[in-house]
Scaffold this motif. Structure first.
Motif, PDB file in Angstrom:
ATOM      1  N   VAL A 132       0.845  -1.205   0.000  1.00 55.92           N
ATOM      2  CA  VAL A 132       0.000   0.000   0.000  1.00 55.92           C
ATOM      3  C   VAL A 132       0.874   1.246   0.000  1.00 55.92           C
ATOM      4  CG1 VAL A 132      -1.615   1.364   1.398  1.00 55.92           C
ATOM      5  CG2 VAL A 132      -2.032  -1.077   1.017  1.00 55.92           C
ATOM      6  N   PHE A 133       1.853   1.294   0.901  1.00 54.60           N
ATOM      7  CA  PHE A 133       2.703   2.490   0.972  1.00 54.60           C
ATOM      8  C   PHE A 133       3.557   2.640  -0.287  1.00 54.60           C
ATOM      9  CE2 PHE A 133       2.017   2.416   5.693  1.00 54.60           C
ATOM     10  CZ  PHE A 133       1.343   3.629   5.727  1.00 54.60           C
ATOM     11  N   HIS A 134       4.008   1.530  -0.857  1.00 54.67           N
ATOM     12  CA  HIS A 134       4.745   1.610  -2.115  1.00 54.67           C
ATOM     13  C   HIS A 134       3.848   2.195  -3.208  1.00 54.67           C
ATOM     14  CE1 HIS A 134       7.094   0.670  -5.639  1.00 54.67           C
ATOM     15  NE2 HIS A 134       6.043   0.015  -6.112  1.00 54.67           N
ATOM     16  N   ALA A 135       2.619   1.707  -3.281  1.00 51.76           N
ATOM     17  CA  ALA A 135       1.691   2.194  -4.306  1.00 51.76           C
ATOM     18  C   ALA A 135       1.420   3.688  -4.127  1.00 51.76           C
ATOM     19  CB  ALA A 135       0.385   1.403  -4.241  1.00 51.76           C
ATOM     20  N   LEU A 136       1.310   4.128  -2.897  1.00 49.20           N
ATOM     21  CA  LEU A 136       1.000   5.541  -2.633  1.00 49.20           C
ATOM     22  C   LEU A 136       2.234   6.438  -2.696  1.00 49.20           C
ATOM     23  CD1 LEU A 136      -1.549   5.084   0.277  1.00 49.20           C
ATOM     24  CD2 LEU A 136      -2.036   5.629  -2.133  1.00 49.20           C
ATOM     25  N   SER A 137       3.407   5.864  -2.868  1.00 54.16           N
ATOM     26  CA  SER A 137       4.634   6.667  -2.881  1.00 54.16           C
ATOM     27  C   SER A 137       4.811   7.452  -4.182  1.00 54.16           C
ATOM     28  CB  SER A 137       5.859   5.783  -2.649  1.00 54.16           C
ATOM     29  OG  SER A 137       6.084   4.947  -3.780  1.00 54.16           O
ATOM     30  N   ASP A 138       4.053   7.117  -5.195  1.00 54.96           N
ATOM     31  CA  ASP A 138       4.201   7.767  -6.501  1.00 54.96           C
ATOM     32  C   ASP A 138       3.115   8.837  -6.682  1.00 54.96           C
ATOM     33  OD1 ASP A 138       5.450   7.404  -9.406  1.00 54.96           O
ATOM     34  OD2 ASP A 138       3.285   7.746  -9.583  1.00 54.96           O
ATOM     35  N   PRO A 139       3.490  10.052  -7.115  1.00 57.67           N
ATOM     36  CA  PRO A 139       2.498  11.130  -7.278  1.00 57.67           C
ATOM     37  C   PRO A 139       1.425  10.825  -8.326  1.00 57.67           C
ATOM     38  CG  PRO A 139       4.702  11.884  -7.930  1.00 57.67           C
ATOM     39  CD  PRO A 139       4.846  10.504  -7.375  1.00 57.67           C
ATOM     40  N   THR A 140       1.770  10.102  -9.376  1.00 57.87           N
ATOM     41  CA  THR A 140       0.762   9.750 -10.385  1.00 57.87           C
ATOM     42  C   THR A 140      -0.277   8.817  -9.785  1.00 57.87           C
ATOM     43  OG1 THR A 140       2.328  10.019 -12.198  1.00 57.87           O
ATOM     44  CG2 THR A 140       0.392   8.650 -12.634  1.00 57.87           C
ATOM     45  N   ARG A 141       0.181   7.842  -9.018  1.00 53.47           N
ATOM     46  CA  ARG A 141      -0.765   6.900  -8.404  1.00 53.47           C
ATOM     47  C   ARG A 141      -1.621   7.593  -7.355  1.00 53.47           C
ATOM     48  NH1 ARG A 141       3.760   3.259  -9.417  1.00 53.47           N
ATOM     49  NH2 ARG A 141       4.574   3.473  -7.309  1.00 53.47           N
ATOM     50  N   ARG A 142      -1.041   8.539  -6.612  1.00 54.85           N
ATOM     51  CA  ARG A 142      -1.860   9.302  -5.652  1.00 54.85           C
ATOM     52  C   ARG A 142      -2.910  10.119  -6.392  1.00 54.85           C
ATOM     53  NH1 ARG A 142       3.196  10.142  -3.331  1.00 54.85           N
ATOM     54  NH2 ARG A 142       3.208  12.322  -3.998  1.00 54.85           N
ATOM     55  N   MET A 196       1.236  10.848 -20.563  1.00 55.87           N
ATOM     56  CA  MET A 196       2.045   9.627 -20.601  1.00 55.87           C
ATOM     57  C   MET A 196       1.365   8.628 -21.517  1.00 55.87           C
ATOM     58  SD  MET A 196       1.352   7.656 -16.956  1.00 55.87           S
ATOM     59  CE  MET A 196       1.972   8.968 -15.963  1.00 55.87           C
ATOM     60  N   ALA A 197       2.131   7.695 -21.971  1.00 56.06           N
ATOM     61  CA  ALA A 197       1.592   6.643 -22.832  1.00 56.06           C
ATOM     62  C   ALA A 197       0.637   5.770 -22.031  1.00 56.06           C
ATOM     63  CB  ALA A 197       2.735   5.807 -23.396  1.00 56.06           C
ATOM     64  N   LEU A 198      -0.377   5.263 -22.692  1.00 52.71           N
ATOM     65  CA  LEU A 198      -1.369   4.420 -22.045  1.00 52.71           C
ATOM     66  C   LEU A 198      -0.752   3.210 -21.337  1.00 52.71           C
ATOM     67  CD1 LEU A 198      -4.363   4.373 -21.504  1.00 52.71           C
ATOM     68  CD2 LEU A 198      -4.658   3.066 -23.612  1.00 52.71           C
ATOM     69  N   PRO A 199       0.248   2.524 -21.927  1.00 50.57           N
ATOM     70  CA  PRO A 199       0.864   1.407 -21.207  1.00 50.57           C
ATOM     71  C   PRO A 199       1.491   1.838 -19.864  1.00 50.57           C
ATOM     72  CG  PRO A 199       1.415   1.253 -23.517  1.00 50.57           C
ATOM     73  CD  PRO A 199       0.741   2.587 -23.317  1.00 50.57           C
ATOM     74  N   SER A 200       2.039   3.034 -19.807  1.00 48.97           N
ATOM     75  CA  SER A 200       2.611   3.526 -18.546  1.00 48.97           C
ATOM     76  C   SER A 200       1.526   3.744 -17.504  1.00 48.97           C
ATOM     77  CB  SER A 200       3.371   4.832 -18.777  1.00 48.97           C
ATOM     78  OG  SER A 200       4.457   4.615 -19.639  1.00 48.97           O
ATOM     79  N   LEU A 201       0.398   4.312 -17.930  1.00 49.35           N
ATOM     80  CA  LEU A 201      -0.709   4.515 -17.009  1.00 49.35           C
ATOM     81  C   LEU A 201      -1.248   3.176 -16.524  1.00 49.35           C
ATOM     82  CD1 LEU A 201      -2.634   6.821 -15.843  1.00 49.35           C
ATOM     83  CD2 LEU A 201      -4.260   5.824 -17.449  1.00 49.35           C
ATOM     84  N   LEU A 202      -1.333   2.213 -17.434  1.00 50.24           N
ATOM     85  CA  LEU A 202      -1.811   0.879 -17.050  1.00 50.24           C
ATOM     86  C   LEU A 202      -0.888   0.228 -16.028  1.00 50.24           C
ATOM     87  CD1 LEU A 202      -3.091  -0.393 -20.493  1.00 50.24           C
ATOM     88  CD2 LEU A 202      -4.474   0.120 -18.477  1.00 50.24           C
ATOM     89  N   GLN A 203       0.412   0.488 -16.117  1.00 41.54           N
ATOM     90  CA  GLN A 203       1.344  -0.034 -15.112  1.00 41.54           C
ATOM     91  C   GLN A 203       1.027   0.563 -13.740  1.00 41.54           C
ATOM     92  OE1 GLN A 203       5.212   0.795 -16.989  1.00 41.54           O
ATOM     93  NE2 GLN A 203       5.605  -1.402 -16.822  1.00 41.54           N
ATOM     94  N   HIS A 204       0.765   1.866 -13.693  1.00 39.61           N
ATOM     95  CA  HIS A 204       0.405   2.505 -12.424  1.00 39.61           C
ATOM     96  C   HIS A 204      -0.878   1.894 -11.849  1.00 39.61           C
ATOM     97  CE1 HIS A 204       3.443   5.607 -12.156  1.00 39.61           C
ATOM     98  NE2 HIS A 204       3.208   5.978 -13.399  1.00 39.61           N
TER      99      HIS A 204
END
Length: 112
Positions: free
Chosen positions: A11-21, A43-51
């Protein structure tokens, strides 16, 4: 390492990125399709899908697919363990600060 600790780490790893927040902040308003979520980001759609995948693995979002449209929604209950952990860390620190404040505040009830 206990499973609950691994979950909290995810959870904290996921929230550590500003895009994911930012994605979480958008999903607070309600479910959204991938294309809706992608609009504000350059950003490219594949990058967003990774997030989104990171958020989903952490249990913070869930998704469903109808036809060609994948929709994500916030899993609000997944935020609770992180909030509880922060609360447990905050309480002892606040108590120490309260004691320090008591120590530093002159006692005006004592007569000289």
């Amino acid at each position: 390492m206990p499973k609950h600790r691994e979950d909290l780490d995810r959870v904290f790893h996921a929230l550590s990125d500003p895009t994911r927040r930012a994605l979480i902040e958008r999903l607070v308003r309600g479910p959204a399709s991938v294309s809706e979520l992608a609009r504000p980001f350059e950003m490219a759609l594949p990058s967003l899908l990774q997030h989104l995948s990171v958020l989903e693995r952490a249990g913070l979002v869930t998704s469903s697919k109808v036809g060609r449209v994948r929709t994500f929604q916030l899993a609000v209950e997944a935020l609770t363990p992180g909030a509880e952990w922060i609360g447990r860390q905050r309480l002892p620190a606040e108590r120490r600060l309260d004691r320090l404040g008591d120590f530093l505040t002159p006692d005006t009830t004592k007569e000289n």
